[in-house]
Motif scaffolding. Structure first.
Motif, PDB file in Angstrom:
ATOM      1  N   THR A  80       0.838  -1.200   0.000  1.00 48.23           N
ATOM      2  CA  THR A  80       0.000   0.000   0.000  1.00 48.23           C
ATOM      3  C   THR A  80       0.872   1.249   0.000  1.00 48.23           C
ATOM      4  O   THR A  80       0.663   2.173  -0.797  1.00 48.23           O
ATOM      5  CB  THR A  80      -0.905   0.029   1.261  1.00 48.23           C
ATOM      6  N   ASN A  81       1.856   1.270   0.868  1.00 46.06           N
ATOM      7  CA  ASN A  81       2.737   2.440   0.980  1.00 46.06           C
ATOM      8  C   ASN A  81       3.521   2.694  -0.306  1.00 46.06           C
ATOM      9  O   ASN A  81       3.624   3.836  -0.769  1.00 46.06           O
ATOM     10  CB  ASN A  81       3.697   2.242   2.162  1.00 46.06           C
ATOM     11  N   MET A  82       4.048   1.625  -0.884  1.00 51.19           N
ATOM     12  CA  MET A  82       4.833   1.805  -2.107  1.00 51.19           C
ATOM     13  C   MET A  82       3.965   2.350  -3.233  1.00 51.19           C
ATOM     14  O   MET A  82       4.334   3.306  -3.906  1.00 51.19           O
ATOM     15  CB  MET A  82       5.469   0.468  -2.533  1.00 51.19           C
ATOM     16  N   SER A 104       2.215   6.012  -1.785  1.00 46.98           N
ATOM     17  CA  SER A 104       3.000   7.172  -1.341  1.00 46.98           C
ATOM     18  C   SER A 104       4.396   7.281  -1.956  1.00 46.98           C
ATOM     19  O   SER A 104       4.916   8.381  -2.080  1.00 46.98           O
ATOM     20  CB  SER A 104       3.138   7.135   0.188  1.00 46.98           C
ATOM     21  N   VAL A 105       4.997   6.150  -2.324  1.00 45.73           N
ATOM     22  CA  VAL A 105       6.368   6.202  -2.855  1.00 45.73           C
ATOM     23  C   VAL A 105       6.373   6.413  -4.368  1.00 45.73           C
ATOM     24  O   VAL A 105       7.072   7.292  -4.884  1.00 45.73           O
ATOM     25  CB  VAL A 105       7.151   4.917  -2.475  1.00 45.73           C
ATOM     26  N   PHE A 106       5.586   5.631  -5.082  1.00 44.40           N
ATOM     27  CA  PHE A 106       5.627   5.714  -6.546  1.00 44.40           C
ATOM     28  C   PHE A 106       5.249   7.096  -7.093  1.00 44.40           C
ATOM     29  O   PHE A 106       5.856   7.549  -8.071  1.00 44.40           O
ATOM     30  CB  PHE A 106       4.740   4.623  -7.179  1.00 44.40           C
ATOM     31  N   PRO A 107       4.273   7.801  -6.495  1.00 46.73           N
ATOM     32  CA  PRO A 107       3.965   9.140  -7.033  1.00 46.73           C
ATOM     33  C   PRO A 107       5.168  10.084  -6.959  1.00 46.73           C
ATOM     34  O   PRO A 107       5.248  11.038  -7.741  1.00 46.73           O
ATOM     35  CB  PRO A 107       2.839   9.646  -6.122  1.00 46.73           C
ATOM     36  N   GLU A 108       6.102   9.805  -6.057  1.00 48.10           N
ATOM     37  CA  GLU A 108       7.277  10.674  -5.937  1.00 48.10           C
ATOM     38  C   GLU A 108       8.318  10.386  -7.012  1.00 48.10           C
ATOM     39  O   GLU A 108       9.192  11.209  -7.272  1.00 48.10           O
ATOM     40  CB  GLU A 108       7.927  10.498  -4.551  1.00 48.10           C
ATOM     41  N   VAL A 109       8.242   9.207  -7.600  1.00 54.33           N
ATOM     42  CA  VAL A 109       9.290   8.852  -8.570  1.00 54.33           C
ATOM     43  C   VAL A 109       8.771   8.722 -10.007  1.00 54.33           C
ATOM     44  O   VAL A 109       9.562   8.565 -10.923  1.00 54.33           O
ATOM     45  CB  VAL A 109      10.026   7.543  -8.160  1.00 54.33           C
ATOM     46  N   TYR A 120       2.555   5.819   8.343  1.00 50.08           N
ATOM     47  CA  TYR A 120       2.845   6.234   6.970  1.00 50.08           C
ATOM     48  C   TYR A 120       1.556   6.450   6.183  1.00 50.08           C
ATOM     49  O   TYR A 120       1.504   7.306   5.308  1.00 50.08           O
ATOM     50  CB  TYR A 120       3.685   5.178   6.245  1.00 50.08           C
ATOM     51  N   GLU A 121       0.546   5.638   6.436  1.00 53.60           N
ATOM     52  CA  GLU A 121      -0.650   5.665   5.577  1.00 53.60           C
ATOM     53  C   GLU A 121      -1.926   6.076   6.299  1.00 53.60           C
ATOM     54  O   GLU A 121      -2.998   6.105   5.688  1.00 53.60           O
ATOM     55  CB  GLU A 121      -0.842   4.286   4.930  1.00 53.60           C
ATOM     56  N   ASP A 122      -1.830   6.340   7.581  1.00 59.39           N
ATOM     57  CA  ASP A 122      -2.981   6.802   8.352  1.00 59.39           C
ATOM     58  C   ASP A 122      -4.167   5.821   8.302  1.00 59.39           C
ATOM     59  O   ASP A 122      -5.323   6.230   8.289  1.00 59.39           O
ATOM     60  CB  ASP A 122      -3.414   8.195   7.850  1.00 59.39           C
ATOM     61  N   VAL A 123      -3.858   4.542   8.228  1.00 64.66           N
ATOM     62  CA  VAL A 123      -4.910   3.517   8.273  1.00 64.66           C
ATOM     63  C   VAL A 123      -4.971   3.015   9.721  1.00 64.66           C
ATOM     64  O   VAL A 123      -4.201   2.143  10.119  1.00 64.66           O
ATOM     65  CB  VAL A 123      -4.608   2.364   7.288  1.00 64.66           C
ATOM     66  N   LYS A 147      -5.291   5.099  -8.151  1.00 69.22           N
ATOM     67  CA  LYS A 147      -6.017   5.124  -6.882  1.00 69.22           C
ATOM     68  C   LYS A 147      -5.664   3.844  -6.127  1.00 69.22           C
ATOM     69  O   LYS A 147      -5.788   2.746  -6.671  1.00 69.22           O
ATOM     70  CB  LYS A 147      -7.527   5.208  -7.142  1.00 69.22           C
ATOM     71  N   VAL A 148      -5.231   3.998  -4.891  1.00 65.89           N
ATOM     72  CA  VAL A 148      -4.765   2.839  -4.113  1.00 65.89           C
ATOM     73  C   VAL A 148      -5.496   2.788  -2.779  1.00 65.89           C
ATOM     74  O   VAL A 148      -5.496   3.754  -2.017  1.00 65.89           O
ATOM     75  CB  VAL A 148      -3.237   2.935  -3.847  1.00 65.89           C
ATOM     76  N   ARG A 149      -6.120   1.650  -2.528  1.00 66.61           N
ATOM     77  CA  ARG A 149      -6.750   1.459  -1.219  1.00 66.61           C
ATOM     78  C   ARG A 149      -6.398   0.075  -0.689  1.00 66.61           C
ATOM     79  O   ARG A 149      -6.346  -0.897  -1.443  1.00 66.61           O
ATOM     80  CB  ARG A 149      -8.281   1.580  -1.328  1.00 66.61           C
ATOM     81  N   SER A 150      -6.206   0.021   0.611  1.00 66.88           N
ATOM     82  CA  SER A 150      -5.979  -1.272   1.249  1.00 66.88           C
ATOM     83  C   SER A 150      -7.321  -2.012   1.321  1.00 66.88           C
ATOM     84  O   SER A 150      -8.369  -1.373   1.435  1.00 66.88           O
ATOM     85  CB  SER A 150      -5.420  -1.037   2.652  1.00 66.88           C
TER      86      SER A 150
END
Lengths: 100, 324
Positions: free
Chosen positions: B173-175, B178-183, B224-227, B190-193
């Motif tokens: 979920t984090n990758m 939150s990570v991929f949009p930075e690179v 990291y993901e506020d879940v 859209k990503v949801r757990s």
């Protein structure tokens, strides 16, 4: 006696991914660390800011022992991105010393 | 004595570069969990496992080996191991997990998919096209390889017309979120757990749990993901009473798992401390990350006092009569 390395400061401390200037050395990070790391992050980041590359590299085990769990960031009054800074240091060591 | 950090990370990096995963995994093993579920291939919304559950049998086996090498002469051979690994998959010779272990982790993924289906969620699967996200190398600062892996994954998702993914663990979920949009420029997935999805759509349980469960939040989900609320909402729907330990939610305590591959002894010490904290509140403990479950379960087994660690989906399976 350790040499201050300006290139190291430029490569790490002046990069967008590393920011420890706001650290006020309160020690909350150290007190809340589940791993019990005493060096991280305030002393370690100071080594970076003043360019003591050798001191940073000598503490590689501590740098890679960080859990990146961000418990320290929860208690940091200065909002320092501690986990991101640790990852930047790992990246630097990986590239320069481990040749990854 | 610590394992040689550069050599261990080097092996994982070489594997990702050459074999697209930190521990090589065949397409058959990667997709076995979905056999018989008739999940459509691709689609706008897909379940994305990031292969983490599928990697767990290998990770558990390797973790045991690494722990035995930590204080032996074997750690001096890691350099040779890395060299050999460039030509042959060394992990294949280090002893694989028993078939029952693979079956256990596959069952978890099957139950996640079945519960989503039972809740009326429609989704496809990318099967052998799905790739590991590179989370372990991201943590260890091998960013240039993570960027390449992100690009590979984004290309696969775009080629399949995927607009939304439902993830099955916090690291994936984090990758992806939150990570991929930075690179990757223009990355708009859209990503949801699955826990976030279930918190919205899961029906009331058919077999309410009617028991107390001590919750262990994953650092990755909570900080990291506020879940944080979603797993509690899902457990409440399943009829469980959630017991909060002293360190919970945003202040959860790490399981020690993130440093298992480099510093097994340190990792186990943190896990033991965490299990002690959790067990003060009850013997039935639920966690929501395969790495947390593995680390905590290993520490709990040493206590021999009836403390049990289960993946949250195990409890949900009981509540919704799944367990296929």
């Amino acid at each position: 006696m350790y040499k201050i390395d300006a290139d190291f400061v430029e490569a790490v401390s002046h990069s967008d991914e590393f920011n420890a200037n706001a650290c006020m050395h309160c020690g909350n990070c150290t007190a809340s660390c589940p791993m019990g790391l005493e060096l991280l992050p305030r002393k370690l980041f100071r080594y970076v800011v003043v360019g003591l590359e050798k001191m940073v590299v000598e503490n590689a085990e501590t740098i890679y022992s960080c859990l990146l769990c961000k418990m320290c960031e929860e208690s940091c009054p200065a909002d320092v991105h501690i986990a991101g800074n640790v990852k930047k240091l790992r990246n630097y060591i990986n590239t320069k010393y481990y040749k990854l | 004595m610590a394992l040689p950090t550069g050599k261990v990370i080097g092996i994982m990096a070489d594997n990702l570069r050459k074999r697209k995963n930190v521990i090589p995994l065949s397409a058959k093993k990667s997709t076995a969990w979905a056999e018989g579920l008739n999940l459509p291939r691709g689609g706008e919304t897909v379940i994305y496992t990031g292969l983490l559950y599928q990697l767990m049998p290998g990770i558990t086996g390797l973790a045991a080996k690494m722990a035995s090498y930590e204080n032996s002469f074997m750690r001096h051979l890691m350099g040779m191991g890395r060299l050999a690994n460039k030509f042959i998959n060394v992990a294949a010779f280090m002893g694989g997990a028993k078939p029952a272990v693979y079956k256990e982790y596959n069952r978890i993924l099957r139950n996640i998919a079945c519960l989503l289906q039972k809740s009326g969620v429609e989704f496809g699967y990318l099967y052998e096209q799905e790739l590991y996200t590179g989370a372990l190398l991201h943590d260890n600062g091998v960013e240039h390889l993570v960027k390449k892996q992100a690009r590979r994954i984004w290309d696969v998702l775009q080629a399949n017309g995927v607009k939304e993914v439902i993830t099955t663990d916090p690291h994936t979920t984090n990758m992806l979120r939150s990570v991929f949009p930075e690179v990757i420029e223009g990355y708009d997935l859209k990503v949801r757990s699955y826990l976030e999805v279930l918190a919205e759509v899961a029906p009331e349980a058919t077999n309410p749990l009617n028991k107390e469960l001590v919750i262990h939040d994953s650092c990755m989900y909570a900080r990291y993901e506020d879940v944080i609320d979603e797993p509690r909402q899902v457990l409440a729907k399943a009829g469980a009473k959630v017991v909060e330990p002293d360190y919970a939610g945003k202040l959860t305590w790490c399981c020690g798992g993130p440093v298992e591959s480099l510093f097994p002894s340190k990792s186990k010490k943190v896990a033991e401390e965490r299990v002690s904290q959790l067990a003060e509140n009850g013997r039935q403990i639920t966690a929501m990350c395969p790495i947390c479950v593995f680390s905590l379960r290993e520490a709990a087994e040493k206590r021999d006092d009836g403390t049990e660690i289960h993946d949250i989906i195990d409890h949900l399976s009981e509540a919704y009569c799944l367990d296929k």
